[in-house]
Write an enzyme that holds these catalytic residues in place. Structure first.
Site, PDB file in Angstrom:
ATOM      1  N   LEU A  26       0.831  -1.195   0.000  1.00  0.00           N
ATOM      2  CA  LEU A  26       0.000   0.000   0.000  1.00  0.00           C
ATOM      3  C   LEU A  26       0.871   1.252   0.000  1.00  0.00           C
ATOM      4  O   LEU A  26       1.887   1.322   0.700  1.00  0.00           O
ATOM      5  CB  LEU A  26      -0.917   0.007   1.223  1.00  0.00           C
ATOM      6  CG  LEU A  26      -2.016  -1.063   1.250  1.00  0.00           C
ATOM      7  CD1 LEU A  26      -2.772  -1.003   2.572  1.00  0.00           C
ATOM      8  CD2 LEU A  26      -2.970  -0.880   0.079  1.00  0.00           C
ATOM      9  N   LYS A  60      11.630  13.358  -1.323  1.00  0.00           N
ATOM     10  CA  LYS A  60      11.644  14.539  -0.459  1.00  0.00           C
ATOM     11  C   LYS A  60      12.471  14.299   0.794  1.00  0.00           C
ATOM     12  O   LYS A  60      13.083  15.229   1.337  1.00  0.00           O
ATOM     13  CB  LYS A  60      10.219  14.953  -0.082  1.00  0.00           C
ATOM     14  CG  LYS A  60       9.321  15.277  -1.283  1.00  0.00           C
ATOM     15  CD  LYS A  60      10.039  16.020  -2.404  1.00  0.00           C
ATOM     16  CE  LYS A  60       9.239  16.063  -3.684  1.00  0.00           C
ATOM     17  NZ  LYS A  60       9.420  14.928  -4.584  1.00  0.00           N
ATOM     18  N   GLY A  65      17.503  13.761 -19.504  1.00  0.00           N
ATOM     19  CA  GLY A  65      16.234  14.422 -19.223  1.00  0.00           C
ATOM     20  C   GLY A  65      16.365  15.417 -18.091  1.00  0.00           C
ATOM     21  O   GLY A  65      17.056  15.158 -17.100  1.00  0.00           O
ATOM     22  N   GLY A  93      13.492  17.192 -16.653  1.00  0.00           N
ATOM     23  CA  GLY A  93      12.212  17.537 -16.062  1.00  0.00           C
ATOM     24  C   GLY A  93      12.352  17.620 -14.565  1.00  0.00           C
ATOM     25  O   GLY A  93      13.466  17.568 -14.022  1.00  0.00           O
ATOM     26  N   TYR A  94      11.241  17.691 -13.858  1.00  0.00           N
ATOM     27  CA  TYR A  94      11.357  17.933 -12.420  1.00  0.00           C
ATOM     28  C   TYR A  94      11.977  16.755 -11.669  1.00  0.00           C
ATOM     29  O   TYR A  94      12.728  16.959 -10.695  1.00  0.00           O
ATOM     30  CB  TYR A  94      10.007  18.329 -11.824  1.00  0.00           C
ATOM     31  CG  TYR A  94       9.028  17.203 -11.582  1.00  0.00           C
ATOM     32  CD1 TYR A  94       8.977  16.567 -10.344  1.00  0.00           C
ATOM     33  CD2 TYR A  94       8.153  16.774 -12.576  1.00  0.00           C
ATOM     34  CE1 TYR A  94       8.082  15.536 -10.113  1.00  0.00           C
ATOM     35  CE2 TYR A  94       7.259  15.747 -12.349  1.00  0.00           C
ATOM     36  CZ  TYR A  94       7.221  15.128 -11.117  1.00  0.00           C
ATOM     37  OH  TYR A  94       6.345  14.113 -10.888  1.00  0.00           O
ATOM     38  N   VAL A 142      12.984  10.488 -18.387  1.00  0.00           N
ATOM     39  CA  VAL A 142      12.339  11.074 -19.573  1.00  0.00           C
ATOM     40  C   VAL A 142      10.814  10.877 -19.535  1.00  0.00           C
ATOM     41  O   VAL A 142      10.175  10.729 -20.567  1.00  0.00           O
ATOM     42  CB  VAL A 142      12.927  10.477 -20.867  1.00  0.00           C
ATOM     43  CG1 VAL A 142      14.357  10.941 -21.074  1.00  0.00           C
ATOM     44  CG2 VAL A 142      12.840   8.952 -20.859  1.00  0.00           C
ATOM     45  N   GLY A 143      10.269  10.867 -18.344  1.00  0.00           N
ATOM     46  CA  GLY A 143       8.826  10.759 -18.218  1.00  0.00           C
ATOM     47  C   GLY A 143       8.381   9.375 -17.788  1.00  0.00           C
ATOM     48  O   GLY A 143       9.201   8.498 -17.462  1.00  0.00           O
ATOM     49  N   HIS A 199       3.205  38.720   9.951  1.00  0.00           N
ATOM     50  CA  HIS A 199       4.529  39.276   9.633  1.00  0.00           C
ATOM     51  C   HIS A 199       5.507  38.909  10.749  1.00  0.00           C
ATOM     52  O   HIS A 199       5.154  38.944  11.922  1.00  0.00           O
ATOM     53  CB  HIS A 199       4.429  40.802   9.531  1.00  0.00           C
ATOM     54  CG  HIS A 199       5.749  41.468   9.285  1.00  0.00           C
ATOM     55  ND1 HIS A 199       6.371  41.453   8.052  1.00  0.00           N
ATOM     56  CD2 HIS A 199       6.577  42.159  10.123  1.00  0.00           C
ATOM     57  CE1 HIS A 199       7.510  42.124   8.134  1.00  0.00           C
ATOM     58  NE2 HIS A 199       7.660  42.554   9.384  1.00  0.00           N
TER      59      HIS A 199
END
Length: 468
Positions: free
Chosen positions: A43, A56, A184, A186-187, A273-274, A447
């Site tokens: 899972l 992360k 690649g 990308g992100y 590359v995706g 602030h």
């Protein structure tokens, strides 16, 4: 469910236990449905095991190490040693907590979880194959397909899990590579490239276009590109990998551009590359489900496929391939099955890149807004003018707000800078609620905090900026 030749049934069959699948299963059970969830592995899916969470965690560790080594002008001196094996062990503990949490939630709401693979024999019947090979048959009233996606290979660079790796293996290395070539930009490639550069790897990226992160506003990417140079990352723009050979345990990658051919050495080649939607080998040919050209499953705003009994959510239902879209889709599908007036009618889906600095974007950018026929006004507020950013010594970047010039409705928000991923939620909410510049500018923000910059950027667009 008893495994074997016994035929059984349920109200809702969910195939796949990733973000979209387990969310759909739990929501359907909350709404009184008898739910069976079939998952091939564990899972949590790609997000928990090979995507969002482990990446992360490693990014956080790499940033922590880098910040200690590079404290800036604060007046702090320090050195650091790290053990990648122990970092990976900590990462696994994070994954385990989330996996166990999902399992507990399924038990709490009486979702029956079966380990195995599902194959549709018709629009109301599926064959379930357990890991030990035992097969059983399951009848269902409705089904939700949430089988996710997998990394796409690049011609000539077949994954071998050792030298040529996908993001899956890159997130589980126990030794920091000396040299890494990434195909690649990308992100995913950018996040992992930045992470390993901070851990000491010489990172070389091959990008077919003239810039990285092509899904994002070029102005945002410029800020990230400057930091890449500072980290020593090399990017070969407008280039294409031609092939590779092995020499002394390393790879020699040949790339070509309009000007020349170049050879790059690497301990690891990361192909990024995706992804490819996992819509094969499900028996969909035995149903009325239709596929898009990219292999994703065709769905409507209720996440119903072209087969009225079958729904699809998450990566297998098409781009963008992000977990937060899957969460929302899973809830929608479950609610529609339960008879609620639910639909995936969200106005915008935020996208993030956990690079350095972070990028976050939601809604239209300037180019797409103009192409959509809007006359626009923009407001841009730099991090260097933020008191909070100054106290954090994180002054690279800006917040940009794009609005309809005619009435001030917010069309898009684009952020590059520290904690951009956390700032974008307020922007997403603003677009979802059809807020105007005055709404954002008139909202009191505490602030000193970074979210103040959203209001400040709105004030810039309104022509009444005070702090700029």
């Amino acid at each position: 469910m008893v495994m074997g030749d016994i035929i059984t049934g349920c109200d809702v069959l969910v195939v796949g236990g990733g973000p979209g699948g387990y969310t759909a299963a739990i929501r359907a059970a909350q709404l009184g449905k008898d739910v069976i969830l079939v998952e091939k592995y564990d899972l949590g899916g790609v997000c928990v095991y090979r995507g969002c969470i482990p990446s992360k965690a490693l990014i956080h560790a790499a940033n922590f190490i880098y910040d200690i080594k590079n404290p800036g002008n604060i007046g702090i001196k320090g050195s650091v040693e790290f053990d990648l094996k122990k970092i990976q062990q900590w990462k696994f503990e994070v994954i385990k907590k989330l996996r166990d949490g999902i399992s507990s939630l399924c038990k709490k709401y009486s979702v029956q979880v079966i380990k195995g693979e599902a194959f549709f024999e018709s629009s109301e019947k599926a064959r379930i194959t357990a890991p030990d090979g035992i097969i059983s048959t399951l009848h269902f009233e409705n089904a939700i397909i949430a089988t996710g996606s997998r990394p796409r290979e690049f011609p000539g660079f077949t994954f071998d899990s050792k030298l040529v790796i996908s993001s899956n293996e890159a997130l589980s290395l126990f030794k920091v590579p000396e040299e890494m070539v990434i195909i690649g930009a990308g992100y995913i490639g950018m996040e992992l490239g930045t992470t390993y550069a901070k851990l000491g790897t010489k990172v070389k990226m091959i990008q077919r276009s003239s810039r990285v992160l092509t899904r994002f506003d070029p102005q945002l990417v410029e800020v990230v590109s400057r930091k890449m140079e500072k980290l020593g990352m090399e990017v070969y723009y407008n280039s294409k990998p031609e092939g590779m050979r092995k020499e002394n345990g390393k790879a020699i990658v040949t790339i070509s551009s309009a000007e020349k051919k170049t050879e790059l050495t690497a301990d690891k080649i990361l192909v990024s590359v995706g992804v490819i939607p996992n819509s094969e080998r499900l028996g969909l040919e035995n149903t009325k489900v239709e596929l898009e050209k990219d292999g994703s499953i065709k769905v409507d705003e209720k996440r119903r496929t072209t087969d009225t009994k079958i729904f699809a959510v998450g990566d297998v239902a098409g781009a963008p391939f992000v977990a937060h879209k899957a969460f929302r889709e899973g809830k929608v599908a479950a609610e529609v099955i339960a008879g609620l007036p639910s639909a995936f009618d969200n106005r915008a889906i935020p996208e993030t890149a956990f690079t350095d600095p972070e990028i976050a974007s939601v809604g239209l950018d300037e180019e797409s807004a103009k192409e959509s026929g809007f006359e626009i006004r923009t407001g841009k507020f730099p991090f260097r003018a933020s008191g909070s950013a100054l106290t954090l010594d994180r002054t690279d970047g800006f917040v940009k707000v794009i609005a309809n010039k005619k009435n001030g409705e917010i069309l898009g928000v684009h952020i590059v800078g520290a904690n951009a991923s956390m700032l974008i939620s307020e922007a997403s909410h603003s677009i979802e609620m059809a807020a105007f510049l005055d709404d954002l500018a008139g909202t009191i923000h505490p602030h000193p905090t970074l979210p103040e910059m959203l209001a400040e950027a709105a004030e810039v667009a309104l022509g009444k900026a005070v702090h700029l």
